[in-house]
Design a protein around this motif. Structure first.
Motif, PDB file in Angstrom:
ATOM      1  N   GLU A  59      -7.382 -41.066   0.445  1.00  0.00           N
ATOM      2  CA  GLU A  59      -6.060 -41.652   0.180  1.00  0.00           C
ATOM      3  C   GLU A  59      -5.035 -40.862   0.965  1.00  0.00           C
ATOM      4  N   TYR A  60      -4.042 -41.546   1.493  1.00  0.00           N
ATOM      5  CA  TYR A  60      -3.035 -40.885   2.300  1.00  0.00           C
ATOM      6  C   TYR A  60      -1.733 -41.652   2.210  1.00  0.00           C
ATOM      7  N   LYS A  61      -0.660 -40.952   1.974  1.00  0.00           N
ATOM      8  CA  LYS A  61       0.665 -41.563   1.934  1.00  0.00           C
ATOM      9  C   LYS A  61       1.623 -40.623   2.641  1.00  0.00           C
ATOM     10  N   ILE A  62       2.492 -41.196   3.429  1.00  0.00           N
ATOM     11  CA  ILE A  62       3.496 -40.369   4.111  1.00  0.00           C
ATOM     12  C   ILE A  62       4.837 -41.102   4.093  1.00  0.00           C
ATOM     13  N   ASN A  63       5.874 -40.342   3.806  1.00  0.00           N
ATOM     14  CA  ASN A  63       7.238 -40.848   3.905  1.00  0.00           C
ATOM     15  C   ASN A  63       7.877 -40.181   5.112  1.00  0.00           C
ATOM     16  N   TYR A  64       8.210 -40.966   6.124  1.00  0.00           N
ATOM     17  CA  TYR A  64       8.920 -40.452   7.289  1.00  0.00           C
ATOM     18  C   TYR A  64      10.404 -40.468   6.960  1.00  0.00           C
ATOM     19  N   LEU A  65      11.024 -39.313   6.919  1.00  0.00           N
ATOM     20  CA  LEU A  65      12.417 -39.204   6.520  1.00  0.00           C
ATOM     21  C   LEU A  65      13.372 -39.324   7.691  1.00  0.00           C
TER      22      LEU A  65
END
Length: 117
Positions: A59-65
């Motif tokens: 599982e992988y989640k990323i928020n690019y800010l």
């Protein structure tokens, strides 16, 4: 602690992709690691920002800010939950400017599963 660092460096150096992109294992210890990556042209997209990537995890989640730009990136990861078969990690990615200022660019969470033979 020395055995852990030796092992971590061996694993890191055995990964062709990390060598290819020029990533370096800056430090590590129980439950944490710090990886640095020089920002060079072949890692940028058409607007001059560092291109996003992906990882092999369950599982992988990323928020690019915000766009990552500067001299290099630092990923600071910490294991938040560890078991026999998996670990859940959180990671802050900062871009370091010419003057040394760090700007938070992304926040990621991933679940890494132990390989079975």
């Amino acid at each position: 602690m020395d055995d852990l660092q030796v092992f971590a460096h061996q694993v890191f150096e055995a990964q062709p992709f990390t060598r290819y992109i020029g990533a370096e294992l800056a430090s590590c210890g129980p439950g944490h690691a710090e990886i640095t990556l020089r920002i060079v042209d072949h890692l940028k997209q058409q607007h001059g920002f560092v291109h996003g990537g992906d990882a092999l995890t369950s599982e992988y989640k990323i928020n690019y800010l915000r766009p990552a730009k500067g001299t290099h990136l630092i990923a600071r990861a910490h294991a938040k939950g560890k078991g026999k078969r998996q670990a859940v990690c959180l990671c802050d990615v900062v871009a370091v400017g010419d003057d040394g200022t760090e700007t938070l660019c992304a926040i990621a969470q991933g679940t890494v599963v132990a390989a079975t033979s």
